[in-house]
Design a protein around this motif. Sequence first.
Motif, short mmCIF file in Angstrom:
data_model
loop_
_atom_site.label_atom_id
_atom_site.label_comp_id
_atom_site.label_asym_id
_atom_site.label_seq_id
_atom_site.Cartn_x
_atom_site.Cartn_y
_atom_site.Cartn_z
N ILE A 160 0.84 -1.21 0.00
CA ILE A 160 0.00 0.00 0.00
C ILE A 160 0.87 1.26 0.00
O ILE A 160 0.62 2.19 -0.76
CB ILE A 160 -0.97 -0.01 1.21
CG1 ILE A 160 -2.04 -1.09 0.99
CG2 ILE A 160 -1.61 1.36 1.41
CD1 ILE A 160 -2.91 -1.34 2.19
N SER A 161 1.92 1.28 0.82
CA SER A 161 2.77 2.48 0.85
C SER A 161 3.51 2.67 -0.47
O SER A 161 3.69 3.80 -0.91
CB SER A 161 3.74 2.43 2.03
OG SER A 161 4.72 1.45 1.84
N LYS A 162 3.92 1.58 -1.10
CA LYS A 162 4.63 1.71 -2.38
C LYS A 162 3.71 2.21 -3.49
O LYS A 162 4.15 2.95 -4.37
CB LYS A 162 5.25 0.38 -2.78
CG LYS A 162 6.46 0.04 -1.97
CD LYS A 162 6.98 -1.33 -2.33
CE LYS A 162 8.02 -1.73 -1.31
NZ LYS A 162 8.13 -3.13 -1.13
N THR A 163 2.46 1.79 -3.47
CA THR A 163 1.57 2.17 -4.57
C THR A 163 0.85 3.48 -4.32
O THR A 163 0.22 4.00 -5.23
CB THR A 163 0.53 1.07 -4.85
OG1 THR A 163 -0.19 0.78 -3.66
CG2 THR A 163 1.19 -0.18 -5.38
N THR A 164 0.93 4.03 -3.13
CA THR A 164 0.26 5.30 -2.87
C THR A 164 1.27 6.37 -2.49
O THR A 164 1.55 7.27 -3.27
CB THR A 164 -0.81 5.14 -1.77
OG1 THR A 164 -0.21 4.58 -0.60
CG2 THR A 164 -1.95 4.26 -2.24
N LEU A 165 1.84 6.25 -1.32
CA LEU A 165 2.75 7.27 -0.82
C LEU A 165 3.96 7.46 -1.74
O LEU A 165 4.24 8.56 -2.19
CB LEU A 165 3.22 6.90 0.59
CG LEU A 165 4.25 7.83 1.22
CD1 LEU A 165 3.65 9.21 1.45
CD2 LEU A 165 4.77 7.24 2.51
N LEU A 166 4.66 6.37 -2.04
CA LEU A 166 5.86 6.50 -2.86
C LEU A 166 5.55 6.92 -4.30
O LEU A 166 6.27 7.71 -4.90
CB LEU A 166 6.66 5.20 -2.84
CG LEU A 166 7.18 4.80 -1.45
CD1 LEU A 166 7.94 3.49 -1.52
CD2 LEU A 166 8.03 5.89 -0.84
N PHE A 167 4.47 6.39 -4.85
CA PHE A 167 4.09 6.79 -6.21
C PHE A 167 3.66 8.25 -6.23
O PHE A 167 3.95 8.98 -7.18
CB PHE A 167 2.97 5.87 -6.74
CG PHE A 167 2.80 5.95 -8.22
CD1 PHE A 167 3.74 5.41 -9.08
CD2 PHE A 167 1.70 6.59 -8.76
CE1 PHE A 167 3.59 5.49 -10.45
CE2 PHE A 167 1.54 6.67 -10.13
CZ PHE A 167 2.49 6.13 -10.97
#
Length: 185
Positions: free
Chosen positions: A90-97
Motif C-alpha cells: 500500500i505504501s509503495k503504490t500510494t505514498l511513494l508513487f
Amino acid sequence: SSRVLWTLAVTQLWGFLALGGAIIYAFSEPFIHNVVRAGQLLDMDPVVLAFFFAPLASEAPEIIESISLSRNGKTQNINIAFSNLVGGTISKTTLLFGILNLYSVARGFEWLHPAYTVSLLLIVLCAGATALLGSVFPQMSIRSGQALIAIFVTACISQYLTMAMSASDLLDHQLQDAHLAAKTA
C-alpha cells in the motif's frame, strides 16, 4: 520498567529504519546503473529489467522478515507478516508513487512508458484476485499458495508484454518524430 522497554524498542525501531534507509541510499544508484548497463548488454529495455529485479531488491527485507515470522508458527507472527507485506504494498503504490509524481512534475520529467497505467491496473487486479482468493479459501492451503503464484506469473507476463509493446510503440513514435523533423529541416 515498561516505559524503559518501550523507549528502547522505539529507539531500536528508528535506528534500524535509519540504518536501512542509509543502506538503500548508498546502493540504489549503483543498482540502477547496473540495471541500465545489463539492459544495454542484453539489448533489452532497462525498464523491463527494473520491473523484475527492483522489486526483488526492495522487497527482500519484507519477504525475509515475513518468512522468518511465519516459521515461528504463531498466528500473531503470521498476521504481522501479512500486515507487513500488505502495508509495504500500500505504501509503495500510494505514498511513494505520489512522491514520485510530485518530484517528476517539479522536475519536468515525462513518463516514457505508457505501460505504467497498465502496471497500476495490474496491481489492482492482483489485489482483487488475492482478496477473492482469500474469501474463497479462508484457510491457507497449498491450492491458495499455488493460485497466488499463478496470479504473480500471469501479472509478470502481462506486464512484460505490455511494456514490450509500449517500448515498440514509443520507438515507432520517436522514429516518426525524427523522420518528420528531418523532412521539415
